[in-house]
Design a protein around this motif. Structure first.
Motif, PDB file in Angstrom:
ATOM      1  N   ASN A  52      20.131  -4.362  -3.234  1.00 57.94           N
ATOM      2  CA  ASN A  52      18.916  -4.908  -2.545  1.00 57.94           C
ATOM      3  C   ASN A  52      18.870  -4.253  -1.329  1.00 57.94           C
ATOM      4  OD1 ASN A  52      16.407  -6.343  -2.175  1.00 57.94           O
ATOM      5  ND2 ASN A  52      17.758  -7.996  -1.503  1.00 57.94           N
ATOM      6  N   THR A  53      20.050  -4.326  -0.752  1.00 59.04           N
ATOM      7  CA  THR A  53      20.261  -3.917   0.655  1.00 59.04           C
ATOM      8  C   THR A  53      19.931  -2.619   0.726  1.00 59.04           C
ATOM      9  OG1 THR A  53      21.947  -5.620   0.939  1.00 59.04           O
ATOM     10  CG2 THR A  53      21.826  -3.726   2.619  1.00 59.04           C
ATOM     11  N   ALA A  54      20.277  -1.807  -0.241  1.00 57.39           N
ATOM     12  CA  ALA A  54      20.088  -0.141  -0.112  1.00 57.39           C
ATOM     13  C   ALA A  54      18.678   0.169  -0.163  1.00 57.39           C
ATOM     14  CB  ALA A  54      20.836   0.407  -1.166  1.00 57.39           C
ATOM     15  N   LEU A  55      17.791  -0.651  -0.940  1.00 58.83           N
ATOM     16  CA  LEU A  55      16.358  -0.449  -0.723  1.00 58.83           C
ATOM     17  C   LEU A  55      15.615  -0.708   0.362  1.00 58.83           C
ATOM     18  CD1 LEU A  55      15.570  -1.708  -4.523  1.00 58.83           C
ATOM     19  CD2 LEU A  55      15.742   0.687  -3.738  1.00 58.83           C
ATOM     20  N   ILE A  56      16.265  -1.543   1.305  1.00 56.14           N
ATOM     21  CA  ILE A  56      15.270  -2.209   2.544  1.00 56.14           C
ATOM     22  C   ILE A  56      15.486  -1.015   3.600  1.00 56.14           C
ATOM     23  CG2 ILE A  56      15.338  -3.724   4.328  1.00 56.14           C
ATOM     24  CD1 ILE A  56      16.258  -5.860   2.292  1.00 56.14           C
ATOM     25  N   LYS A  57      14.297  -0.459   4.064  1.00 54.57           N
ATOM     26  CA  LYS A  57      14.298   0.495   5.116  1.00 54.57           C
ATOM     27  C   LYS A  57      14.451  -0.316   6.331  1.00 54.57           C
ATOM     28  CE  LYS A  57      10.373   2.212   4.128  1.00 54.57           C
ATOM     29  NZ  LYS A  57       9.067   3.139   4.620  1.00 54.57           N
ATOM     30  N   GLN A  58      15.224   0.165   7.311  1.00 52.20           N
ATOM     31  CA  GLN A  58      15.585  -0.625   8.322  1.00 52.20           C
ATOM     32  C   GLN A  58      14.917   0.036   9.606  1.00 52.20           C
ATOM     33  OE1 GLN A  58      19.584  -1.814   8.558  1.00 52.20           O
ATOM     34  NE2 GLN A  58      19.201  -3.672   7.725  1.00 52.20           N
ATOM     35  N   ILE A  59      14.642  -0.500  10.793  1.00 50.51           N
ATOM     36  CA  ILE A  59      14.006   0.204  12.035  1.00 50.51           C
ATOM     37  C   ILE A  59      14.852  -0.764  13.230  1.00 50.51           C
ATOM     38  CG2 ILE A  59      11.822  -1.344  12.094  1.00 50.51           C
ATOM     39  CD1 ILE A  59      10.696   1.000  13.343  1.00 50.51           C
ATOM     40  N   PRO A  60      15.329   0.124  14.104  1.00 51.48           N
ATOM     41  CA  PRO A  60      15.766  -0.687  15.260  1.00 51.48           C
ATOM     42  C   PRO A  60      14.774  -1.128  16.367  1.00 51.48           C
ATOM     43  CG  PRO A  60      16.107   1.527  15.492  1.00 51.48           C
ATOM     44  CD  PRO A  60      15.465   1.419  14.084  1.00 51.48           C
ATOM     45  N   GLY A  63      12.765  -9.749  10.554  1.00 53.83           N
ATOM     46  CA  GLY A  63      12.052  -9.790   9.578  1.00 53.83           C
ATOM     47  C   GLY A  63      11.331  -8.398   9.175  1.00 53.83           C
ATOM     48  N   GLU A  64      10.647  -8.534   7.899  1.00 49.83           N
ATOM     49  CA  GLU A  64      10.247  -7.225   7.362  1.00 49.83           C
ATOM     50  C   GLU A  64       8.576  -7.136   7.766  1.00 49.83           C
ATOM     51  OE1 GLU A  64      10.686  -7.292   3.214  1.00 49.83           O
ATOM     52  OE2 GLU A  64      12.864  -7.727   3.523  1.00 49.83           O
ATOM     53  N   ASP A  65       8.334  -5.898   7.708  1.00 50.29           N
ATOM     54  CA  ASP A  65       6.722  -5.630   8.055  1.00 50.29           C
ATOM     55  C   ASP A  65       6.029  -5.519   6.397  1.00 50.29           C
ATOM     56  OD1 ASP A  65       7.152  -2.904   6.977  1.00 50.29           O
ATOM     57  OD2 ASP A  65       6.799  -2.204   8.974  1.00 50.29           O
ATOM     58  N   SER A  66       4.744  -5.277   6.450  1.00 51.20           N
ATOM     59  CA  SER A  66       3.918  -5.234   5.296  1.00 51.20           C
ATOM     60  C   SER A  66       4.356  -4.054   4.359  1.00 51.20           C
ATOM     61  CB  SER A  66       2.279  -4.980   5.270  1.00 51.20           C
ATOM     62  OG  SER A  66       2.317  -3.565   6.184  1.00 51.20           O
ATOM     63  N   GLU A  67       5.207  -3.033   4.840  1.00 56.24           N
ATOM     64  CA  GLU A  67       5.849  -2.135   3.876  1.00 56.24           C
ATOM     65  C   GLU A  67       7.141  -2.543   3.573  1.00 56.24           C
ATOM     66  OE1 GLU A  67       5.043   1.378   6.134  1.00 56.24           O
ATOM     67  OE2 GLU A  67       2.939   1.580   5.691  1.00 56.24           O
ATOM     68  N   GLY A  68       7.791  -3.325   4.013  1.00 59.93           N
ATOM     69  CA  GLY A  68       9.096  -3.792   3.614  1.00 59.93           C
ATOM     70  C   GLY A  68      10.060  -3.225   4.454  1.00 59.93           C
ATOM     71  N   THR A  69       9.756  -2.835   5.631  1.00 60.05           N
ATOM     72  CA  THR A  69      10.651  -2.367   6.655  1.00 60.05           C
ATOM     73  C   THR A  69      11.362  -3.521   7.471  1.00 60.05           C
ATOM     74  OG1 THR A  69       9.360  -0.303   6.878  1.00 60.05           O
ATOM     75  CG2 THR A  69      11.120  -0.760   8.705  1.00 60.05           C
ATOM     76  N   GLU A  70      12.573  -3.432   7.364  1.00 59.68           N
ATOM     77  CA  GLU A  70      13.302  -4.844   8.209  1.00 59.68           C
ATOM     78  C   GLU A  70      13.645  -4.109   9.725  1.00 59.68           C
ATOM     79  OE1 GLU A  70      17.045  -5.584   7.111  1.00 59.68           O
ATOM     80  OE2 GLU A  70      17.009  -7.620   7.600  1.00 59.68           O
ATOM     81  N   ALA A  71      13.070  -5.156  10.813  1.00 60.95           N
ATOM     82  CA  ALA A  71      13.320  -4.907  12.128  1.00 60.95           C
ATOM     83  C   ALA A  71      14.714  -5.476  12.519  1.00 60.95           C
ATOM     84  CB  ALA A  71      12.465  -5.173  12.896  1.00 60.95           C
ATOM     85  N   ILE A  72      15.715  -4.640  13.154  1.00 61.38           N
ATOM     86  CA  ILE A  72      16.882  -5.252  13.544  1.00 61.38           C
ATOM     87  C   ILE A  72      16.999  -5.314  15.184  1.00 61.38           C
ATOM     88  CG2 ILE A  72      19.272  -4.862  13.498  1.00 61.38           C
ATOM     89  CD1 ILE A  72      18.287  -5.433  10.688  1.00 61.38           C
TER      90      ILE A  72
END
Lengths: 400, 135
Positions: free
Chosen positions: B6-14, B118-127
């Motif tokens: 699951n973690t691998a599928l989540i895109k992240q953005i700083p 949290g995540e945006d509408s495209e599933g990108t998680e902000a860190i």
């Protein structure tokens, strides 16, 4: 210096506070006309005009002022330099007179800020469906609260706390007692926005804005204007005896910006440029801090006043807490600081501040400060700082 | 699907571009090649020595609080601080500590930490990052 001396022959400030019935131009006009009257001059005598206003920096307030009180075609410099805007307008007038481009210069600072709320806070960005990096740091949202703070009470709280970390001895109560002093002083100043004396308990138990600054420890946003007329030696000598008698000498006029410091990249460094300005000013005037009879310094927050005792060398380096504890900066102390009430009670209409603090010194040196007169005052220093940063220091002397 | 998949599928953005994500997130600065002054944003020339060559460097992830304030405007108080990370001053919010003058102390040791916004509408998680009292 001889013929290079520059003199203040007209000076005025409006009452600071709420002026809902007056606009920026009305306020600027009120102070300007009164300063002209003080100098026994009219707009026809003014050779150069420096006008400071921050909130309408692109509006040509200088030209609007001319339309309101007298258009003669002389050059107008509209300036904006954060909280040092007023001092910058005065520097422009002084530089022009010193350079021989004009014999008489007028500087005006004006601001309408009543009800402006917290400065430094940006509104929320428009909501986006996706994270969109923007700005210099590629931030995907407001940095306020996420990466520290930008609000002024918080920034200046950190300035005072940093001093405490470096030298020790600071506490919430100490900072509150600085505010207690300035509010006590304000009761004697009819031009102050607030003239209420607060007890230490009232100050400490008021609404906390940004620890350790409670509400009364913050400068008040308000409306106001100040204006000043400067002349060269020759012009002064041509003035009526009564005007000459009340002329005040500008012994030093200095404006500095930040030299590079590692720390100033993330927390504004209000110290280095103030110390530099003070050093230059003392040198220019041939006067030391020990010669000062009174000081008006930029206490935009109680936490800021403490560090400037040190920066202006009113005490030994690291000795600001002891300086305050000695009672020196109270009006009956050895080095009265902010007898006007300071920005915390006099108010802080940003662009007016840098001229108003010089006006306060002028009043004392002329012996016209009324109930709050520092008896026998001959030399005074006025300091102002705008974040970013810009620092103005002026040293004034009563004519011999 | 197990948790690591699951973690691998989540895109992240700083939250900011100078936060570098990965197994051990860190803050990155542009360091002047000539005088080693550091900047978190871009510079055309070093404001200290005017050199114009920079190298991206990792900033130490632990440090000492040299100044702070507790901002009490708004619904939730927060602690803004300056942390001296081995000679590089870092501006941050302190997290994982009660925002009271009793708990936050000048000189306290803190370390970098990250958290999800949290995540945006495209599933990108902000860190985002903060500093927290050192273990």
């Amino acid at each position: 210096m001889g013929s290079e001396d520059i003199w203040i022959i007209g000076s005025n400030m409006t009452k600071f506070g709420k002026h809902p019935e007056k606009d920026v131009v009305d306020l600027a006009s009120e102070a300007s006309v009164a300063a002209l009257r003080d100098a026994e001059m009219t707009m026809s005598d003014i050779g150069v005009l420096g006008v400071g206003n921050l909130m309408n920096a692109g509006a040509g307030i200088g030209q609007q002022l001319q339309k309101q009180i007298g258009q003669t075609g002389v050059p107008v410099f509209n300036v904006s330099n954060a909280c040092a805007t007023g001092a910058t307008a005065l520097r422009v007038a002084i530089m022009a007179v010193k350079a021989g481009e004009a014999d008489v210069g007028m500087a005006v600072g004006v601001e309408k800020l009543a009800g402006a709320g917290l400065l430094g806070q940006r509104g929320p960005k428009p909501q986006s469906e996706t994270w969109e990096p923007s700005g210099r740091f590629g931030a995907i949202g407001s940095t306020e609260g996420r990466i520290g703070t930008n609000i002024m009470p918080g920034v200046f709280a950190q300035v005072g706390m940093e001093y405490g970390h470096k030298y020790g001895g600071t506490s919430f109560e100490l900072f509150a007692r600085i505010s207690e002093k300035n509010h006590a002083h304000s009761t004697l100043n009819p031009l102050a926005a607030y003239q209420k004396r607060f007890t230490l308990d009232e100050i400490m138990n008021d609404v906390m804005i940004a620890y350790p600054n409670t509400r009364p420890m913050c400068s008040g946003n308000c409306d106001g204007a100040a204006a000043m007329i400067v002349v060269n030696d020759e012009k002064k000598k041509s003035m009526p005896a009564e005007v000459q008698k009340r002329a005040i000498k500008i012994s030093a006029s200095v404006l500095t910006s930040d030299p590079w410091e590692e720390g100033c990249q993330i927390l504004p460094d209000v110290n280095t440029l103030t110390r530099n300005a003070a050093t230059q000013a003392y040198e220019q005037a041939g006067i030391g801090p020990e010669d000062l009879d009174l000081v008006e310094l930029h206490d935009c927050f109680a936490t800021a006043e403490l560090v400037h005792y040190d920066n202006l060398m009113l005490c030994e380096q690291g000795g600001a807490v002891d300086f305050f504890e000695s009672g020196a900066p109270w009006r009956d102390g050895t080095k009265p600081v902010n007898v006007s009430g300071g920005l915390q009670s006099k108010g802080h209409p940003i662009a007016a501040t840098g001229i108003a603090n010089i006006h306060e010194i002028v009043m004392h040196l002329r012996g016209e400060a009324g109930d709050r007169q520092i008896e026998g005052a001959k030399v005074g220093l006025a300091h102002v700082i705008g974040l970013g940063s810009a620092c103005g220091v002026h040293i004034l002397e009563k004519a011999a | 699907m197990n948790e690591s998949d699951n973690t691998a599928l989540i895109k992240q953005i700083p939250f900011v571009d100078y936060l570098v994500l990965g197994e051990e997130p860190y803050l990155m600065a542009n360091e002047c090649n000539q005088c080693q002054a550091r900047y978190f944003d871009r510079r055309n020339a070093c404001s200290c020595c005017f050199g114009d060559q920079f190298t991206k460097v990792k900033v130490a992830s632990s440090g000492v609080v040299t100044s702070f304030t507790i901002v009490e405007m708004g619904p939730v108080p927060y602690v803004s601080a300056v942390v001296d990370c081995d000679g590089t001053p870092v501006r941050c919010t302190l997290i994982g500590v009660d925002p009271t003058p009793e708990k936050v102390q000048l000189g306290m040791s803190v370390e970098l930490t990250t958290y999800s916004m949290g995540e945006d509408s495209e599933g990108t998680e902000a860190i985002a990052f903060g500093f927290t009292p050192a273990q």
